[in-house]
Scaffold this motif. Structure first.
Motif, PDB file in Angstrom:
ATOM      1  N   TYR A  35     -60.219  62.372 -64.931  1.00  0.00           N
ATOM      2  CA  TYR A  35     -60.609  63.556 -65.679  1.00  0.00           C
ATOM      3  C   TYR A  35     -61.765  64.251 -64.975  1.00  0.00           C
ATOM      4  O   TYR A  35     -62.571  63.604 -64.298  1.00  0.00           O
ATOM      5  CB  TYR A  35     -61.075  63.191 -67.101  1.00  0.00           C
ATOM      6  N   GLN A  37     -65.067  66.945 -65.770  1.00  0.00           N
ATOM      7  CA  GLN A  37     -65.890  67.507 -66.825  1.00  0.00           C
ATOM      8  C   GLN A  37     -66.926  68.432 -66.206  1.00  0.00           C
ATOM      9  O   GLN A  37     -67.779  67.982 -65.450  1.00  0.00           O
ATOM     10  CB  GLN A  37     -66.579  66.414 -67.639  1.00  0.00           C
ATOM     11  N   GLY A  40     -71.476  70.680 -69.856  1.00  0.00           N
ATOM     12  CA  GLY A  40     -71.417  71.249 -71.195  1.00  0.00           C
ATOM     13  C   GLY A  40     -70.026  71.496 -71.725  1.00  0.00           C
ATOM     14  O   GLY A  40     -69.867  72.134 -72.767  1.00  0.00           O
ATOM     15  N   LEU A  43     -63.488  67.315 -71.397  1.00  0.00           N
ATOM     16  CA  LEU A  43     -62.827  66.733 -70.233  1.00  0.00           C
ATOM     17  C   LEU A  43     -61.461  67.371 -70.013  1.00  0.00           C
ATOM     18  O   LEU A  43     -60.737  67.637 -70.969  1.00  0.00           O
ATOM     19  CB  LEU A  43     -62.651  65.228 -70.436  1.00  0.00           C
ATOM     20  N   PHE A  88     -64.350  61.438 -63.910  1.00  0.00           N
ATOM     21  CA  PHE A  88     -64.295  60.150 -64.592  1.00  0.00           C
ATOM     22  C   PHE A  88     -62.912  59.538 -64.419  1.00  0.00           C
ATOM     23  O   PHE A  88     -61.897  60.224 -64.539  1.00  0.00           O
ATOM     24  CB  PHE A  88     -64.550  60.315 -66.094  1.00  0.00           C
ATOM     25  N   GLY A 102     -65.072  55.084 -67.092  1.00  0.00           N
ATOM     26  CA  GLY A 102     -66.160  54.659 -66.238  1.00  0.00           C
ATOM     27  C   GLY A 102     -67.349  55.592 -66.423  1.00  0.00           C
ATOM     28  O   GLY A 102     -67.322  56.514 -67.230  1.00  0.00           O
ATOM     29  N   GLY A 103     -68.383  55.357 -65.631  1.00  0.00           N
ATOM     30  CA  GLY A 103     -69.620  56.114 -65.773  1.00  0.00           C
ATOM     31  C   GLY A 103     -69.612  57.478 -65.101  1.00  0.00           C
ATOM     32  O   GLY A 103     -70.505  58.291 -65.327  1.00  0.00           O
ATOM     33  N   ARG A 106     -70.821  62.367 -60.119  1.00  0.00           N
ATOM     34  CA  ARG A 106     -71.231  63.772 -60.181  1.00  0.00           C
ATOM     35  C   ARG A 106     -71.084  64.366 -58.787  1.00  0.00           C
ATOM     36  O   ARG A 106     -71.804  63.982 -57.866  1.00  0.00           O
ATOM     37  CB  ARG A 106     -72.657  63.887 -60.704  1.00  0.00           C
TER      38      ARG A 106
END
Lengths: 111, 116
Positions: A35, A37, A40, A43, A88, A102-103, A106
């Motif tokens: 996904y 994101q 703001g 997803l 993600f 998962g975390g 970026r």
């Protein structure tokens, strides 16, 4: 708790370069999904790869899955500034209905 | 058609207040999910509905959290006596089928809750 980890946590590249993100998970899965994101926002589903598949392509995206190592990678080729976002991986097990995320990585793509 | 919508988009609550977060799934979608996303983290599962039935609430962090979907469409996540650790983005997702993990989940924009 999160299912797994993404690596790297942050990635900065120049426009036109390729970006590779990795994901590891802990338990057996039915499928793995990636996904995106934007800051703001919610997803956006990118791609799904089933546990019996090893590689999948969608446009500039290439996903691999290695169930023996419990890992997956997402490759974005010829990156664009608009690809800047968090990415993600999420796993779906055979037992449950939810996704386990998962975390995130970026990604920043500099023009 | 319209995607998943959530309201409000932002909510500020004083500690101890009750809040209600609304999710409008895609019309006709059987499955509805709530996730909680802390700052800088991935979403974590809270609860799952198949039509009006809440089949899994294993992710709800405490009995202060309550979710419902009485007519199998709109869902509300309620948090009673909010605490600062409840501050997060609450994401709602829906999928067409019975949510066995093979359906694509479509996410709403989320509600950002800040508890002061």
């Amino acid at each position: 708790s999160q299912q797994g980890e993404e690596d790297p946590q942050a990635l900065s590249i120049q426009e036109g370069e390729n970006a590779t993100m990795n994901c590891s998970y802990k338990t057996s899965i039915n499928n793995l999904q990636w996904y995106r994101q934007n800051s703001g926002r919610g997803l956006v589903h990118l791609i799904l790869i089933r546990s019996n598949e090893r590689e999948k392509h969608s446009g500039r995206l290439r996903v691999t899955l290695d169930t023996s190592k419990k890992s997956s990678s997402l490759l974005i080729t010829a990156s664009r500034a608009a690809d800047t976002a968090s990415y993600f991986c999420a796993t779906a097990s055979n037992a449950g209905n939810m996704l386990t995320f998962g975390g995130g990585t970026r990604l920043m793509v500099k023009p | 058609g319209a995607g998943v919508s959530q309201s409000p988009r932002y909510k500020v609550a004083k500690r101890g207040q009750d809040v209600a977060l609304r999710c409008d799934p895609i019309s006709g979608h059987v499955s509805l999910f709530w996730y909680q996303q802390a700052l800088g983290q991935g979403p974590e599962f809270l609860t799952y509905f198949q039509n009006e039935a809440q089949l899994d609430k294993s992710g709800l962090p405490s009995d202060r959290f309550f979710a419902e979907r009485p007519e199998g469409s709109v869902s509300t996540l309620k948090i009673q006596r909010t605490q600062q650790e409840d501050s997060a983005v609450y994401l709602c997702a829906s999928s067409l089928g019975a949510g066995v993990g093979t359906d694509t989940q479509y996410f709403g924009p989320g509600t950002r809750l800040t508890v002061l």
